[in-house]
Write a protein that holds these residues in place. Sequence first.
Motif, PDB file in Angstrom:
ATOM      1  N   VAL A  78      43.426 -35.025  84.821  1.00 29.24           N
ATOM      2  CA  VAL A  78      42.415 -34.545  83.867  1.00 29.24           C
ATOM      3  C   VAL A  78      42.613 -35.186  82.491  1.00 29.24           C
ATOM      4  O   VAL A  78      41.648 -35.558  81.812  1.00 29.24           O
ATOM      5  N   GLY A 121      33.709 -32.497  82.059  1.00 23.35           N
ATOM      6  CA  GLY A 121      34.260 -31.192  81.711  1.00 23.35           C
ATOM      7  C   GLY A 121      33.308 -30.020  81.866  1.00 23.35           C
ATOM      8  O   GLY A 121      33.726 -28.871  81.698  1.00 23.35           O
ATOM      9  N   MET A 175      40.093 -27.673  81.751  1.00 30.17           N
ATOM     10  CA  MET A 175      39.884 -29.080  81.453  1.00 30.17           C
ATOM     11  C   MET A 175      39.756 -29.303  79.947  1.00 30.17           C
ATOM     12  O   MET A 175      40.305 -30.267  79.400  1.00 30.17           O
ATOM     13  N   LEU A 208      36.045 -31.428  90.228  1.00 29.02           N
ATOM     14  CA  LEU A 208      36.026 -31.301  88.776  1.00 29.02           C
ATOM     15  C   LEU A 208      34.833 -32.032  88.177  1.00 29.02           C
ATOM     16  O   LEU A 208      34.520 -33.159  88.594  1.00 29.02           O
TER      17      LEU A 208
END
Length: 486
Positions: free
Chosen positions: A240, A323, A481, A319
């Motif tokens: 991340v 974000g 994140m 993910l």
Amino acid sequence: MAEELTPATPEETEEPIKQRKNGLYREVSDELAENMKSGWADTELTGLAPIAQAEHTAARRAALSARFPGERLVIPAGNLKTRSNDTEYSFRASTEYAYLTGDQTQDGVLVLEPTAGGHRATIYLLPRSNRENGEFWLDGQGELWVGRRHSLAEAEQLLGIPAKDVRELPAALQEATGPVRNVRGHDAAIEAALTDKVTAERDEELRVYLSEARLVKDAFEIAELQKACDSTARGFEDVVKVLDKAEATSERYIEGTFFLRARVEGNDIGYGSICAAGPHATTLHWVRNDGAVRSGELLLLDAGVETTELYTADVTRTLPINGRFNEIQRRIYDAVYEAQEAGIAAVKPGADYRDFHDAAQRVLAEKLVEWGLLGDLDVEKVLELGLQRRWTLHGTGHMLGMDVHDCAAARTASYVDATLEPGMCLTVEPGLYFQADDLTVPEEYRGIGVRIEDDILVTGDGNRNLSASLPRQADEVEAWMARLKG
């Protein structure tokens, strides 16, 4: 009762040392050969403590002995495999061998010889390189080339098993009598020595037993799996933090970032990392990892650290690369999250193994019906016909341990048709995958793939999520994140 093996002498097994073709030195002078024999310090280690799992491996061997009384059992570690020309892949010992010995060295073989009271275990290993004949500096696998290995005496102290020279074993096995079983597929020389002494059916029974023996993990194994999950969580955090660099390069930046964590904190990755950005997330085993990473799309990261004792995690998170989930991404993500929640809740002692899969698939079928993707069919009919599988594709999980798909050779009755017991560890990993060319779904769904996967330990009163340190719920993922990106 089979007789004890009588190994051949080193003189009977020793072969001339082969030198590389087209090497720059044409020969070794007598003076140099003599010089290399002496002037080396004694590095023998004494008073070594047994490895951490020695007590557990002894118990595993005892259970194996009780299952096959009166039979010689041969379990090889395996050999180096050529990658190209004279370079080899990194060695990884066979799971069966490492499970029973705790050793991970190439060419090792565990032999259990039957005795009146059970079995006598002997581990056959390569000894220290020979300095008298120049092996240690002339042979490609000599210790000056690849590093020092333990002496047989050192190995005995560490493993708690009598050790002998493995180079003597094939000839001894050729002379062996009595019933023999061997774990096939790892050592061609051992299989050749046993070719007229074993049967495929009997060897398969041994492989199946060793697979089923790993269904319930002991305390050492559970601790290793937790360690693997903890390292894996840190690897996901690493990824991340560098997503901006991945956007500037490719999925390979993600792969390399996670691999660094695996090598620093463990032995390796437990399987080929799936670093699937954008529409690549709809390919279940996307391991090319050479595609673009784009803001606004999703990253499906399926990866696991393998510990130094060879236990692997298997975790997936999907993910939003920038974000934040958009509306359609969140709708699909939330459906998968709800399905995983239902699956995890179904993992408990006494439950049917298939229950977690059925629970997760029902939720996904309900969502697909709700979204109008299956016409006027109701959920029961969809599940009866398996129509949800166009978009769910795979089973919802599998056993986990030393292999990412652990216990794979177990009998169906002992695995997917069995009930869950405390100490079992499995993944729960539902997913939805809408292919980019799937004309049966709205255009805004196409190219979106979502999977959420965690490693779940069955406990006495329910379950424990070993990978729970990684957030799963959409809002929590976004907050996590944002925090990592600063």
